[in-house]
Each structure stands twice: as structure tokens, then as C-alpha cells.
Design an enzyme around this catalytic site. Structure first.
Site, PDB file in Angstrom:
ATOM      1  CG  HIS A 171      -3.428  -3.706   3.462  1.00  9.17           C
ATOM      2  ND1 HIS A 171      -2.237  -3.153   4.181  1.00  9.17           N
ATOM      3  CD2 HIS A 171      -3.869  -2.512   2.720  1.00  9.17           C
ATOM      4  CE1 HIS A 171      -2.718  -1.849   3.830  1.00  9.17           C
ATOM      5  NE2 HIS A 171      -3.566  -1.728   3.039  1.00  9.17           N
ATOM      6  CD  GLU A 181      -0.939  -5.696   5.736  1.00 10.42           C
ATOM      7  OE1 GLU A 181      -0.766  -6.228   4.978  1.00 10.42           O
ATOM      8  OE2 GLU A 181      -1.070  -4.256   5.806  1.00 10.42           O
ATOM      9  CB  CYS A 237      -1.213  -0.217   1.157  1.00  7.95           C
ATOM     10  SG  CYS A 237      -2.373   0.916   0.636  1.00  7.95           S
TER      11      CYS A 237
END
Lengths: 740, 229
Positions: free
Chosen positions: B203, B205, B86
């Protein structure tokens, strides 16, 4: 000491411009023992504004219950604090930013988020969730689209940048908000119970420190603006709206939390409404101290600011702290690392007075307690009220049945208040911080945010049904509290406490004051019956334009806790073959219902009554069933009633449902399907027999009313494809926003 | 594997990345402050999401000039794997480690939602745990994720098999509807020439823990640990 400098004479016009009545000015003279100068008058004006003093409301707010064994700190501090076990606390509050958001929607909403975040991290909590409750004018009103666009972008622009997830909220439209939208923002944070910070100052001689952004001329008199009605010239008040800088706020969060890990802080307070004035008064008054401030030391971003401007500025992202002596350098190093201003602007004194120095001259000298504590408090005599006349109940038999109940369903699901708010919450980062549970994302009954590093989760929701409140403020107040309690219960969490944001019209009108008094009474009853105390709150009055008031809107923000987040459930039905069980009795109340409004075009009748003992019994039963693992999905039934609730569960999980119309028994089918009776939940379960048997034992009304499966919603021989419902539900808001 | 996560003023996914890496590595990655010019000896450098410097000037532009980035560029040149997610992707393009730029989303709004990605190249340490052309669900959360590069650059990226992920539908098909931000050729992530730098807007994560609603991001971190030891 000599008397402070007099810059200009105080005329009746100046007093009126400062929003002080004659009686209030007489009180100023009495407290001062002389005429105030303009700086002092400005300070009185903001401190005694409705916004800061709660003068019309506090007499009634005092009646709300604020205590429970798990409450660590109730109203009166920056935010409320509840114990969530394992040495941790949840700290939360909801606050309005209505007036500025109408005038400048992006900055008004953004700074609303910034302000409520500061209220929470001021106390030592890391913010973990934001919510917002929004009310806009009619979709047909020419300003509505612009306001929705700006408010949503402002909330997102601020919250996304600071990296706190915005996990839910609510949004409705009504012409009563055409001239006064409501933007209520809530923040929930988590702190260690041994690292909670309060605002009280102590220790004469201790340094008073200013940190954060520099002070400019923005937002002067914001608090006074928020304490008056709007008129045709309200747009000219744009300069009183503050400008937010979420990047600085993010740095301020990190710097303050880092400082809070040390032993430097005596007291800390954010500079919100009425800025430096309010924060300094608050800290000194709570600690029984005096302050002497040297305004030359205040970091300034504009030249030649006067004492008056500095004291009344509402520049954002600023905090005031009292430090332990000798800890200045340690604290300064932290703020320098985060590239924030750090200035020692004064010292605590034992005088009990606020003394302001500027360019080496004393420019103000005011007594703290007489001013802070003697702010006006109006009771029935000064703020007379008349009760709202009770509305006539509507007999369901008198309301025509629809030709096709599922066509009515599609229409209601696509109505502005009921349509999906995805267009809004997809503009908010609702996942950052990595603790928003999959079934606790926006769109459910309550958001679920895991307590970082544990298996526990907080459940958070906001709710209020203004159309009920305007018809019957007492029932509406009860319902607002009960519905948040139900929202939290429906995900499996134990409801712990609420924050309230009381949005009303002009309290000088007895009928408006009557709405306020009624809503408080209903809320009080619900809070007591549900053991659901108020720990923080905010009042926003004068939400009127040219004599037209908003619907009374006591918005409730609530927080609950589930010990084992793995046990929590969402509302989505994700598999076929589940039994649908309706908890609670259905009498088919159509007064003030969505059905009545959207299908019959009527906004009348009595709202559904709220039986608090039944709420408690049904909710405690549902929560226990969820935590025992007996529930696959659960939804609280509210706006729109049973059929809407069933369809929402089907759409959320992408599996159809069939309802058994025989369960309506003697009720007209449309009253059963669309009645908004309270204290009800719809549950989807694998083992219906066991759950029904448990309900019987618990004395809870429960009935098997349908099954899951297929890709349609069906009842009484009618059927509508989920895809068609979803289209109706999902397209209204994007279509509305993308036109023109 | 040893890893470092860079923290800029305004980073806000640094902790999320730390959690995902720790879960895969079994040990915490080092958090490195942007003002430091010393980079620990690590096997992976991760540049997290957020709003470094408030996105002022241009997303990632100011962070790309911070002291630590000189060292990140140097390590990348030596072959150390660098992952930018990002805002991290934006920083890596601004720092010249990856070609192209991330422009404002086509619909001009910030957007946060799960999207589907097609794994376009699974022959790197970052993507080896995925199947080629596998469709995975990963969230996006950005205002400036609209990948832009000139045609020559885009052709080169494709010719060199340097597109890591593309936005797609459930069948793996690319379409305008499945492209959330208007990115050219539906590009969601790219590699550098040496394939040791990955920048991506989604993302991973955020969905590396099934309790958060999915775990399609987890194989990236597990794969990195497997590849880098």
C-alpha cells in the site's frame, strides 16, 4: 383487544430454563396481572438477565464518577461521548464477548467486534479505532492455543474487513482463565457534536424501521448464556453463538452514516444482546412511548420462525430506527443503494406497551416501563459481599537477588505475559484509514490516531493487572485506572475519560461480590483524583467454570487527546547520548511482581500501593514536558519495573541503554530494577539538567539513572545484547503458536 | 492530472487513496461508485484496497464483474494508466487486465506490517520517481497476497521487464525470510504488456505522509502527477 395467544403452558421447568428465580417470576405475574405466554416469558427472561439488566452490579456502578466539563454523554446510552473540541466528539465503549468466544472463538470474537462497532456508529460516529483486551488460560492448557488462534483470527477477520484499524490492546495468560477466557473489545469513533444520535423514540405514529441483515435463529438466548456459569456441557451451547458478516457491517456503517447526514432519524438503536426485544424496549422506554410491531414484516432468512424466536434472535448486523414521518422513501433509497434490507416493522404508540402481532394475531402485550425499569436491582442484602483479606506486604530484602539481573531480564521479557504480542497485532490491519501515527502503532503505551484532517490525535489504551486485583481489589481497581491514565500521559496526551469492562466470577458468592465492590471503590477513587470519569461500560459476571472463578478483571479502556500530534512521543529510544531520567519514587515493591512470579515462581504478597496524588503530580509534569518538546522518548513503568521498561525502550528504538546502579542507593539492586512501584515514568531527554530543574520546581521526584547508546542493555557490570533480548521477547508467542 | 478512484461495496482504502492522490495532485480525485457505468474523463484510474463484496467467492472476483469494470478494462485498452492496490490488484487479475492470481498467504494468516521492496522497473509513469533497484519501505495488509502464475507467465513477465516490485531485505537481496507471503519470485507488483496497468499488493498510500512513519510511497503519486500532468 383480546388477550394474546397462549401457545403453551408456563411450567416451573420452563421458568427455570429461562433463568428466572421464583421471586422474579412472582414479579412477572404482578407486572402482567396474569400468566405470561412463552413469548412474553422469553422477553422477561432476556430483559432481566444479568447481561441486560446489570441487576447485581448497578447498585455499585452508580458510585462511579461520570461527569466532567468535557463529558457530553455518560453511561446509559449505547456508548459514552466526550468533547474533543472544534465541534467534534469522541464516542467509545468497551464490551465483553467472553462466553461466546470460549465456545466458538472465531465467531465469538468476531461478533464481539461487530457489536461494539455498532454501539458506536449507532450514535453517529465513524469508528476510527478498535482495541481488544484478551485473557487466556495457561499456555499449558490444551485448549489455549486453539482459543488464541481463533480469537485473534476472528477479531482480525471482522475488523480488517470493515476497514477500521485495530490499533492495540493487551493479552495475558493465567490458569484462572482456563475455563473462561476474556475477550473485551473496544471501539472509538468520531462524530460531529451536532450530528449525535440517541436511542430515545418519540412521536406517536412514527414508523419503526428495521435495517441490515435478515433475522435467523442464531444467538437465541445468548444474553441468558452470558449470565450463567459454564459446566461440562458448555460446548453444547454453540448454537447460541451468533455468526458475523463484516461485509454487511461495512455496508451498514456506510448506509447509516449516509442516512445520518439527512434529517430522517428520530432515534436509532443497534440490535445487540437480546436483539429486537432489547432494542425496541430501550427506544420505547427512553422516549416514554409504546410500540406495536408486526413481526410478519421482519426480514427473515429462515422459514416458519415463531414470535419467540424472532424476538430473542441475536442475528448480527441489524439496527432499529424511528424515522420522521414522510422520510421513509429517502431512507429506503440509501439502504437499497447499499443493498441492505429495509422494512417498516411497526409504529410508535402512546400506550406505553409493547404489542406484537404475528400472522394477524396478537402474540404478546407487555407494559414497557414496569418491565424495563422494574428489572431487579440487588443491594448488599440480596448480593452480600465480604472484603478480600488484605495480603501481607513482602519485604524486598527477603527475596533472593539473581546471579545475573540481565539473565532475569531476558527470562521475564520472554515470559508469556511480557513477550511481544506482534504475532497478534500483525494479524490486525492497524493502518487502514491512514491516521495511525508511526510511533502510535501497536506495541507502545497508547495508540495514536490522528483526528482526520487535523493536527490533533486521540490516544487510546486498554489496561488492567488482574494479579494485583485478586490480591487487593481496591488497589487493583485504582491501579487499572491509573495505568491507563499513565499510558495516555506517556505519549503526551491529556487523559479524558474511560470505559470499563468489569469481568468477574459468580456474584452470588460473597467473596466474588467483594472483589467487585473493592475494584469499584478503587476505580472510583482513581477516577475522582485523576478527573477521569467513566462514560460507558459493560459488566460480565459468572465467568466461572465448576466453581473456579477468573481473576477479577476490571479492564479499563481510556481515551485522551493531544492538540498537536507532532508533539507526541513514542517509547523507542532512537539515538545515543540521551539521558535517562526516572520520574517517581522507587521503594522496590516486589509483591505480586513479574519478578516474583517468573523468577521466584511465587504469586503472592501485596501489590504496589497507588498514591493518586503522586500519580497526578508526576503525570501532569511528564505531559507538560512532552508538550514543551523536552522529551525524546517516554515509557510508563508498570509490569516488570524499571529494567523491563528501559529494555522495552531500547528494543523499540534499536539503541542500547546503560543504567547507573548507584542510583539504587540503599535499595537491593534487584528491588530497584524489578520493583513495580507506581506513578513512575522513564524518560529519555537531550537536556537532562533543564528537565531535572523543572522537576524540582514542580516537586516531582526525578533522577538521572542512565544514558542511551551502544547495542546492549547494561547495568552494574552486566551486559546483554539487544539482539539477544529481542530474540527472547519476540519468539515466545510465535513459537508457542507454531507448535502442534 | 485528473484521477478517479473506484468504490465497490466493501472497499475500505478508497479514502486513503483519495487523500494520497489529493496531496500529490492538489485537487481531489473523483470517487466513482461501482454501479455506475459512466467513467469521467480521467488521466488515472485507481482501484483501491479493501474487501470488495466481502472477499466472498474469491478476493476481487465479484468486483471484477461490476458494471464499472467494463469501462475500466476499455480505458486500460486505450492506454489510460490504471493502478490497483491490494484488493485492487486482485480485482485487476480477476478482470483479466493482469496475469496470474493472488492466493492465500503461505503462512495462511492475514498480515499487516511494513515490508521492504526493490523497485524492479523504474521506466513507467508509476515508478519513474524511484531509482532502479531502490529499496523502499511500504506496508502490506492482506490475507491473499501470494502471487502465483505458471512458469511461462513468470518467465514472460521477467523477460518483458514487467515486474514492478519485489520483496527484499535491507540490502536489496531476495530471500525466503524477506518474502512475507510466499509470492513466486518474490513478486509484489506487476505491469501489463503495455505498461499502463500496475497491480501491487503493498500500500504506497499508507506511507505517503511522514507523520505516519514514512513517506516512501509518496514518490509514486508525485511521479504520476509529473508524468500525467
Amino acid at each position: 383487544m383480546s388477550a394474546p395467544t397462549v401457545e403453551s403452558e408456563i411450567t416451573p421447568e420452563i421458568i427455570a430454563e429461562h433463568g428466572l428465580s421464583e421471586a422474579e417470576y412472582d414479579k412477572v405475574l404482578e407486572i402482567m396481572g396474569r400468566a405470561p405466554n412463552i413469548t412474553e416469558l422469553g422477553i422477561f427472561s432476556v430483559m432481566w438477565s444479568e447481561h441486560c439488566s446489570y441487576k447485581s452490579s448497578k447498585h455499585w456502578l452508580k458510585t462511579l464518577p461520570t461527569e466532567a466539563p468535557w463529558v457530553i454523554c455518560g453511561p446509559g446510552e449505547n456508548a459514552g461521548i466526550i468533547d474533543i473540541g472544534d465541534g467534534q466528539a469522541a464516542i467509545f465503549k468497551m464490551e465483553s464477548h467472553n462466553h461466546p468466544s470460549y465456545i466458538e472463538p472465531y465467531q465469538g470474537a468476531a461478533t464481539g467486534v461487530g457489536g461494539i462497532l455498532r454501539d458506536v456508529f449507532t450514535m453517529g460516529a465513524r469508528p476510527v479505532a478498535n482495541m481488544n483486551a484478551l485473557r487466556f488460560g495457561s499456555p499449558e492448557h490444551p485448549k489455549t492455543r486453539h482459543l488464541v488462534d481463533g480469537v485473534v483470527a476472528g477479531i482480525g477477520g471482522y475488523g480488517n474487513c470493515v476497514g477500521v484499524p485495530t490499533v492495540g490492546g493487551e493479552c495475558i495468560f493465567h490458569s484462572a482463565y482456563d475455563g473462561n477466557i476474556l475477550v473485551n473489545a473496544m471501539t472509538v469513533g468520531i462524530a460531529d457534536t451536532d450530528k449525535i444520535f440517541y436511542s430515545a423514540a418519540s412521536g406517536a405514529g412514527n414508523p419503526i424501521v428495521y435495517v441490515g441483515s435478515k433475522t435467523g435463529r442464531d444467538g437465541i438466548h445468548g444474553a441468558t448464556m452470558a449470565s450463567a456459569e459454564f459446566d461440562d456441557d458448555s460446548d453444547e451451547k454453540r448454537p447460541t453463538v451468533q455468526v458475523g458478516d463484516p461485509f454487511t457491517e461495512k455496508l451498514l456503517i456506510e448506509a447509516c452514516l449516509e442516512l445520518m447526514q439527512t434529517d430522517c432519524i428520530v432515534g436509532i438503536q443497534d440490535m445487540g444482546a437480546a436483539g429486537l426485544t432489547s432494542s425496541a424496549f430501550e427506544m420505547a422506554s427512553k422516549g416514554g412511548m409504546g410500540v406495536e410491531l408486526d413481526l410478519d414484516q421482519v426480514p427473515q432468512r429462515e422459514e416458519n420462525m415463531t414470535a419467540y424466536e424472532m424476538m430473542l434472535s441475536e442475528s448480527q448486523e441489524r439496527m432499529l430506527m424511528v424515522l420522521k414521518p414522510g422520510s421513509e422513501d429517502e431512507a429506503r433509497a440509501i439502504f437499497e443503494k447499499w443493498e441492505l434490507d429495509f422494512a417498516i416493522v411497526g409504529t410508535l404508540t402512546e400506550t406505553g406497551r409493547m404489542v406484537l402481532m404475528h400472522h394477524g394475531r396478537m402474540v404478546a402485550d407487555l407494559p414497557i416501563d414496569p418491565l424495563a425499569l422494574a428489572s431487579p436491582e440487588y443491594d448488599e442484602k440480596e448480593r452480600p459481599w465480604t472484603p478480600t483479606p488484605p495480603p501481607a506486604a513482602i519485604d524486598a530484602e527477603s527475596i533472593a537477588a539473581p546471579n545475573d539481573p540481565l539473565a532475569a531480564l531476558a527470562k521475564i521479557l520472554g515470559a508469556p505475559d511480557m513477550a511481544s504480542k506482534r504475532w497478534i497485532w500483525e494479524q490486525y490491519d492497524h493502518m487502514v484509514m491512514g491516521d495511525t501515527l508511526g510511533h502510535g502503532r501497536p506495541g507502545g503505551d497508547a495508540a495514536l490516531v490522528r483526528v482526520h484532517g487535523t493536527d490533533k490525535a486521540l490516544a487510546v489504551t486498554t489496561d488492567c493487572t488482574p494479579r494485583y486485583c485478586v490480591a487487593d481489589p481496591v488497589q487493583g481497581g485504582r491501579q487499572a485506572v491509573a495505568e491507563t491514565w499513565r499510558n495516555i500521559t506517556a505519549v503526551g496526551a491529556k487523559p479524558l475519560a474511560i470505559t470499563d469492562c468489569m469481568n468477574f466470577g459468580n456474584p452470588e458468592r460473597p467473596e466474588i461480590m467483594g472483589q467487585f465492590v473493592g475494584a469499584i471503590e478503587g476505580m472510583r477513587e482513581a477516577c475522582v483524583a485523576l478527573e477521569f470519569p467513566v462514560v460507558s461500560g459493560n459488566v460480565s459476571l459468572y465467568n466461572e467454570t465448576k466453581g473456579e472463578a477468573i481473576l477479577p478483571t476490571p479492564a479499563i479502556g481510556a481515551v485522551g487527546l493531544i492538540e498537536n500530534a507532532n508533539k507526541s512521543v513514542g517509547l523507542g529510544i532512537t539515538k545515543a547520548g540521551l539521558t535517562l531520567i526516572l520520574i517517581g519514587d522507587t521503594e522496590g515493591h516486589l509483591g505480586q511482581s513479574m519478578y516474583l512470579r517468573e523468577i521466584e515462581g511465587r504469586e503472592d504478597g501485596a501489590p504496589p500501593p497507588v498514591d493518586l496524588a503522586t500519580e497526578r503530580r508526576n503525570g501532569d509534569f511528564v505531559r507538560a514536558q512532552i508538550n514543551d518538546g523536552n522529551v525524546a522518548a517516554c515509557h510508563d513503568l508498570s509490569d516488570g519495573g524499571l529494567l523491563i521498561g528501559a529494555a522495552e525502550m531500547a528494543m523499540a528504538g534499536n539503541v542500547g541503554v546503560t543504567l547507573d546502579a548507584d542510583a539504587a542507593s540503599t535499595l537491593p539492586l534487584h528491588a530497584w530494577l524489578f520493583g513495580e512501584d507506581q506513578a513512575r515514568y522513564l524518560i529519555a531527554a537531550d537536556n537532562a539538567a533543564a528537565l531535572l530543574a523543572d522537576a524540582k520546581t514542580a516537586g516531582v521526584s526525578a533522577a538521572q539513572i542512565g544514558v542511551s547508546g551502544g547495542d546492549a542493555v547494561a547495568v552494574a557490570g552486566f551486559s546483554i545484547a539487544l539482539s539477544k533480548l529481542k530474540l527472547a521477547h519476540e519468539s515466545w508467542l510465535p513459537d508457542f503458536m507454531n507448535v502442534g | 492530472m485528473k484521477a478517479a478512484v473506484i468504490v465497490f461495496p466493501g472497499s475500505n482504502c478508497d479514502r486513503d487513496l483519495q487523500v494520497a492522490l489529493r496531496s500529490a495532485m492538489g485537487a481531489a480525485p473523483k470517487m466513482v461508485w461501482h454501479g455506475d457505468s459512466d467513467m469521467p474523463d480521467v488521466d488515472l484510474i485507481a482501484v483501491p484496497g479493501g474487501f470488495s463484496y466481502g472477499d466472498y467467492l474469491r478476493s476481487g472476483a465479484m468486483a471484477a464483474k461490476s458494471p464499472i469494470m467494463k469501462e475500466v478494462v476499455a480505458r486500460a485498452g486505450k492506454g489510460v494508466p490504471v493502478l490497483g492496490i491490494c484488493n485492487g490488484f486482485q480485482v485487476l487479475t480477476e478482470a483479466g487486465l493482469l496475469p496470474g492470481a493472488l492466493m492465500r498467504n503461505a503462512q495462511l494468516k492475514y498480515i499487516c506490517k511494513d515490508v521492504l521492496l526493490k523497485v524492479a522497473a523504474n521506466d513507467t509513469a508509476f515508478t519513474q520517481a524511484y531509482d532502479q533497484d531502490q529499496v523502499i519501505r511500504i506496508p502490506i495488509a492482506h490475507h491473499d497476497g501470494n502471487y502465483f502464475a505458471d512458469d511461462d507467465t513468470l518467465n514472460e513477465l521477467e523477460d518483458d521487464n514487467r515486474v514492478a516490485f519485489r520483496y527484499c531485505d535491507a540490502a536489496g537481496t531476495l530471500s525466503e525470510d524477506a518474502n512475507p507471503n510466499g509470492s513466486q519470485r518474490a513478486i509484489a507488483g506487476i505491469f501489463n504488456k503495455n505498461r499502463n496497468v500496475l497491480g501491487m499488493m503493498p500500500h504506497p498510500e499508507r506511507l505517503a505522509d511522514a507523520k505516519l512513519g514514512g513517506a516512501d510511497g509518496k514518490p509514486m503519486f508525485d511521479g504520476l502527477v509529473q508524468a500525467l500532468g
